[in-house]
Design a protein around this motif. Structure first.
Motif, PDB file in Angstrom:
ATOM      1  N   ILE A   1       0.833  -1.203   0.000  1.00 23.22           N
ATOM      2  CA  ILE A   1       0.000   0.000   0.000  1.00 23.22           C
ATOM      3  C   ILE A   1       0.870   1.255   0.000  1.00 23.22           C
ATOM      4  O   ILE A   1       0.573   2.255  -0.661  1.00 23.22           O
ATOM      5  CB  ILE A   1      -0.953   0.016   1.212  1.00 23.22           C
ATOM      6  CG1 ILE A   1      -1.945  -1.158   1.132  1.00 23.22           C
ATOM      7  CG2 ILE A   1      -1.716   1.341   1.301  1.00 23.22           C
ATOM      8  CD1 ILE A   1      -2.905  -1.099  -0.008  1.00 23.22           C
ATOM      9  N   GLY A   2       1.971   1.210   0.725  1.00 25.86           N
ATOM     10  CA  GLY A   2       2.855   2.366   0.802  1.00 25.86           C
ATOM     11  C   GLY A   2       3.419   2.784  -0.544  1.00 25.86           C
ATOM     12  O   GLY A   2       3.840   3.941  -0.712  1.00 25.86           O
ATOM     13  N   ASP A   3       3.427   1.875  -1.523  1.00 24.76           N
ATOM     14  CA  ASP A   3       3.918   2.218  -2.854  1.00 24.76           C
ATOM     15  C   ASP A   3       3.051   3.293  -3.509  1.00 24.76           C
ATOM     16  O   ASP A   3       3.500   3.970  -4.447  1.00 24.76           O
ATOM     17  CB  ASP A   3       3.930   0.984  -3.762  1.00 24.76           C
ATOM     18  CG  ASP A   3       4.939  -0.061  -3.321  1.00 24.76           C
ATOM     19  OD1 ASP A   3       5.748   0.230  -2.415  1.00 24.76           O
ATOM     20  OD2 ASP A   3       4.918  -1.178  -3.881  1.00 24.76           O
ATOM     21  N   THR A   4       1.822   3.447  -3.044  1.00 21.87           N
ATOM     22  CA  THR A   4       0.915   4.447  -3.609  1.00 21.87           C
ATOM     23  C   THR A   4       1.182   5.838  -3.038  1.00 21.87           C
ATOM     24  O   THR A   4       0.584   6.821  -3.502  1.00 21.87           O
ATOM     25  CB  THR A   4      -0.548   4.080  -3.324  1.00 21.87           C
ATOM     26  OG1 THR A   4      -0.801   4.180  -1.906  1.00 21.87           O
ATOM     27  CG2 THR A   4      -0.868   2.667  -3.788  1.00 21.87           C
ATOM     28  N   GLY A   5       2.034   5.922  -2.012  1.00 19.54           N
ATOM     29  CA  GLY A   5       2.248   7.188  -1.328  1.00 19.54           C
ATOM     30  C   GLY A   5       1.241   7.447  -0.235  1.00 19.54           C
ATOM     31  O   GLY A   5       1.184   8.548   0.325  1.00 19.54           O
TER      32      GLY A   5
END
Length: 235
Positions: free
Chosen positions: A61-65
């Protein structure tokens, strides 16, 4: 107005199953990353069976910012009744609520108070039922929930499952200015304006559109809708 408009995205990701019938969570993550939103409201974010595991890899999820708001009651789910909220990781979440909705199908909505740079904002994510009678009852429940929190600027977004552009959402319209950028469902054939964003007093719409690309037309049967929302300065 206070500061720049907040970028809000609402997206029914259909459990990451695309219009090509392939389940591709990384495609959804790519859409969310490219959207560069401040807040994302997701529907159908979890699978239906068993413990309802997240349709997206939680560790990516963190890849989305963005970061997932803790609305789930299960360690493996991303949302509650499939509804999830993602926010910028530098914005604090002050509270979380789960709102049980009536109707023949099991439905619920999630709410979070987010500390934005422009002030606190209550964000409600909802996916209303397929039957209009159920949708009417669900709207009344949401209006009653908001009634005790009228001092808080509140945004509601999601797949409201109302095919008509002119009727069917009367209860919500008593509290929210409802906005749709057009026929966001089906992503390829544009049949109905199912996805809406509603703004309470204290909020204004700067812009609204759909994220319409080759990827979004393949990633889900709904197109993501995006709005720029401003919190009005308090006197």
């Amino acid at each position: 107005m206070t500061g720049p408009a907040l970028s809000i995205v609402s997206y029914n990701i259909r459990k990451a199953v695309g219009t090509d019938r392939r389940r591709d969570p990384h495609r959804i993550l790519s859409v969310l990353k490219e959207a560069q939103a401040d807040i994302v409201i997701l529907q159908e974010a979890d699978l239906r069976l068993g413990q309802r595991p997240s349709a997206l890899p939680r560790d990516r999820i963190g890849d989305t910012g963005l970061s997932a708001v803790a609305v789930a009651t299960s360690a493996v789910s991303l949302g509650w009744h499939g509804n999830a909220i993602l926010v910028r990781p530098d914005w604090a979440v002050r509270s979380v609520d789960r709102i049980t909705l009536p109707g023949l199908e099991p439905r619920g909505a999630v709410a979070a108070v987010v500390a934005t740079p422009a002030g606190p904002l209550c964000v409600i994510g909802a996916h209303l039922g397929l039957l209009r009678r159920s949708r009417q009852s669900q709207q009344h429940t949401l209006v009653e929930w908001v009634a005790g929190r009228e001092e808080m600027p509140t945004l509601i977004a999601g797949d409201l499952n109302e095919w008509s552009a002119r009727r069917g959402l009367g209860p919500l319209a008593q509290v929210f200015d409802l906005h749709s950028p057009g026929h966001s469902f089906h992503a390829r054939w544009r049949l109905a304006p199912l996805d809406r964003i509603g703004l309470s007093r204290g909020l204004s719409l700067d812009r609204i559109d759909m994220l319409d690309t080759a990827m979004t037309r393949a990633a889900s049967d709904h197109l993501p809708i995006r709005a720029g929302v401003r919190l009005e300065a308090r006197g």
